[in-house]
Design an enzyme around this catalytic site. Structure first.
Site, PDB file in Angstrom:
ATOM      1  N   LYS A 117      19.389  59.984  78.211  1.00 33.48           N
ATOM      2  CA  LYS A 117      18.571  58.901  78.780  1.00 33.48           C
ATOM      3  C   LYS A 117      17.659  58.333  77.707  1.00 33.48           C
ATOM      4  CE  LYS A 117      19.141  57.743  83.100  1.00 33.48           C
ATOM      5  NZ  LYS A 117      20.223  56.785  83.036  1.00 33.48           N
TER       6      LYS A 117
ATOM      7  N   GLU B  75      27.162  65.683  86.667  1.00 31.74           N
ATOM      8  CA  GLU B  75      26.523  64.697  85.792  1.00 31.74           C
ATOM      9  C   GLU B  75      25.024  64.912  85.889  1.00 31.74           C
ATOM     10  OE1 GLU B  75      24.493  60.721  84.919  1.00 31.74           O
ATOM     11  OE2 GLU B  75      24.379  61.949  86.707  1.00 31.74           O
TER      12      GLU B  75
ATOM     13  N   HIS C 163      26.874  63.407  91.017  1.00 34.18           N
ATOM     14  CA  HIS C 163      25.908  62.570  90.306  1.00 34.18           C
ATOM     15  C   HIS C 163      24.488  63.120  90.476  1.00 34.18           C
ATOM     16  CE1 HIS C 163      23.410  58.728  90.280  1.00 34.18           C
ATOM     17  NE2 HIS C 163      23.908  58.787  89.060  1.00 34.18           N
ATOM     18  N   ARG C 164      23.911  63.593  89.395  1.00 30.09           N
ATOM     19  CA  ARG C 164      22.607  64.287  89.403  1.00 30.09           C
ATOM     20  C   ARG C 164      22.687  65.536  90.286  1.00 30.09           C
ATOM     21  NH1 ARG C 164      18.761  58.923  90.454  1.00 30.09           N
ATOM     22  NH2 ARG C 164      20.102  57.487  89.321  1.00 30.09           N
TER      23      ARG C 164
ATOM     24  N   HIS D  69      15.932  62.088  85.634  1.00 23.79           N
ATOM     25  CA  HIS D  69      16.482  60.733  85.493  1.00 23.79           C
ATOM     26  C   HIS D  69      15.477  59.715  84.966  1.00 23.79           C
ATOM     27  CE1 HIS D  69      17.554  56.669  86.831  1.00 23.79           C
ATOM     28  NE2 HIS D  69      18.777  57.036  86.518  1.00 23.79           N
TER      29      HIS D  69
ATOM     30  N   GLU E 231      24.183  62.880  80.347  1.00 24.56           N
ATOM     31  CA  GLU E 231      23.842  61.484  80.044  1.00 24.56           C
ATOM     32  C   GLU E 231      22.540  61.486  79.258  1.00 24.56           C
ATOM     33  OE1 GLU E 231      23.159  58.659  83.295  1.00 24.56           O
ATOM     34  OE2 GLU E 231      22.323  57.291  81.795  1.00 24.56           O
TER      35      GLU E 231
ATOM     36  N   ASP F 276      21.019  63.970  83.707  1.00 21.86           N
ATOM     37  CA  ASP F 276      20.346  63.108  82.727  1.00 21.86           C
ATOM     38  C   ASP F 276      19.417  63.939  81.842  1.00 21.86           C
ATOM     39  OD1 ASP F 276      21.254  60.572  84.119  1.00 21.86           O
ATOM     40  OD2 ASP F 276      20.104  61.517  85.730  1.00 21.86           O
TER      41      ASP F 276
ATOM     42  N   ASP G 206      27.103  60.930  94.760  1.00 19.29           N
ATOM     43  CA  ASP G 206      26.034  61.792  95.304  1.00 19.29           C
ATOM     44  C   ASP G 206      26.590  62.691  96.399  1.00 19.29           C
ATOM     45  OD1 ASP G 206      24.420  60.199  93.712  1.00 19.29           O
ATOM     46  OD2 ASP G 206      23.687  58.956  95.366  1.00 19.29           O
TER      47      ASP G 206
HETATM   48  O1  G3P Z   1      26.223  58.544  84.404  1.00 14.54           O
HETATM   49  C1  G3P Z   1      26.425  57.711  85.496  1.00 14.54           C
HETATM   50  C2  G3P Z   1      25.126  57.243  86.072  1.00 14.54           C
HETATM   51  O2  G3P Z   1      24.304  58.359  86.235  1.00 14.54           O
HETATM   52  C3  G3P Z   1      24.421  56.214  85.222  1.00 14.54           C
HETATM   53  O3  G3P Z   1      23.292  55.676  85.839  1.00 14.54           O
HETATM   54  O4  G3P Z   1      20.929  55.463  86.355  1.00 14.54           O
HETATM   55  O5  G3P Z   1      22.325  56.971  87.728  1.00 14.54           O
HETATM   56  O6  G3P Z   1      21.740  57.607  85.406  1.00 14.54           O
HETATM   57  P1  G3P Z   1      22.027  56.470  86.353  1.00 14.54           P
HETATM   58 MG    MG Z   2      22.869  59.443  85.041  1.00 10.32          MG
END
Ligand code: G3P
Ligand code: MG
Length: 245
Positions: A112, A35, A8-9, A50, A110, A37, A230
């Site tokens: 945004k 993943e 995640h990120r 993000h 993703e 953003d 993470d």
């Molecule tokens: O894509 C999953 C998650 O990243 C969505 O929320 O705010 O962490 O981008 P956020």
């Molecule tokens: Mg995200």
């Protein structure tokens, strides 16, 4: 099917989120995918960050959309996390795709655009993916259903996931109506019945953001199709131990 572990990120627990060091680390840790953003600069260059405002994760202030690409590249996106990462910059989507191309990693972009409606962001991202021949291992997700709809019409080979953190009574019908292939749901929405219901309707389910071992384990037990974490190193260890049972 094995649950896909998305960093995640990037591996954002140990490196600054959405930066090349976080992506490199995710790869080293054995993540199956990354993943990240995507937003647009003032001159419509897709960049990976993000928040809509650069304040939290750089040494600058103000909105991504008010920076030109050249200006945003001058920001330090590493020092806020640790001095060790000082001089790290916000990557462009282009930089990321060039890097990921030769790696065995899935990609989740993703979009945004739940707060700022970036004009043409879908087609800009699509053109980049086409150029690099990466459409077939990319998942596009967004909280904004307009983007999911847009992508589902653009190209069959791109997988789309509708993101939600809200409980919705008609979630499955709604996601299907947008043309989504899957649901990206917040962990608190996860239940065995939701997974079954989604699978019965041909939708995959991926869950964010799971960092606690017990939560990660539960996702594997319930046979979620993907998780966002993470700590991909911990998730992969748990996955191995669950498989051995
Ligand atoms: O894509 C999953 C998650 O990243 C969505 O929320 O705010 O962490 O981008 P956020
Ligand atoms: Mg995200």
């Amino acid at each position: 099917m094995k649950t896909i572990v998305f960093a995640h990120r990037g591996a954002s627990k140990l490196a600054p989120e959405n930066t090349m060091p976080a992506f490199e680390l995710a790869l080293e840790m054995g993540a199956d995918g990354i993943e990240t953003d995507v937003q647009l600069t003032k001159d419509q260059i897709p960049v990976l960050i993000h928040d809509e405002n650069v304040r939290r994760t750089t040494d600058g202030t103000g909105f991504v959309q008010d920076y030109t690409f050249e200006e945003i590249k001058n920001l330090d996106a590493g020092s806020w996390f640790s001095e060790k990462f000082s001089g790290t910059t916000i990557p462009s989507l282009e930089e990321f795709l060039r890097w990921v191309k030769g790696k065995n990693l899935k990609i989740n972009l993703e979009i945004k655009n739940n707060i700022i409606d970036y004009k043409d962001i879908e087609t800009i991202i699509y053109d980049h993916l086409k150029t690099h021949n990466l459409t077939d291992r990319t998942v596009i997700s967004s909280f904004n259903s307009k983007s999911i709809k847009h992508f589902s019409h653009l190209e069959e080979s791109i997988t789309t996931g509708f993101l939600t953190s809200q409980k919705m009574k008609d979630l499955i019908d709604y996601a299907k109506d947008q043309g989504a292939n899957g649901l990206h749901i917040k962990y608190r929405l996860l239940s065995r019945s939701l997974i079954e219901h989604a699978h019965n309707h041909n939708l995959y389910v991926a869950v964010f953001t799971v960092n606690r071992p017990l939560q990660i384990k539960r996702c594997f037990h319930l046979k979620c199709d993907g998780i966002f974490t993470d700590v991909p190193n911990i998730a992969k260890q748990i996955q191995e131990s669950v498989q051995r049972l």
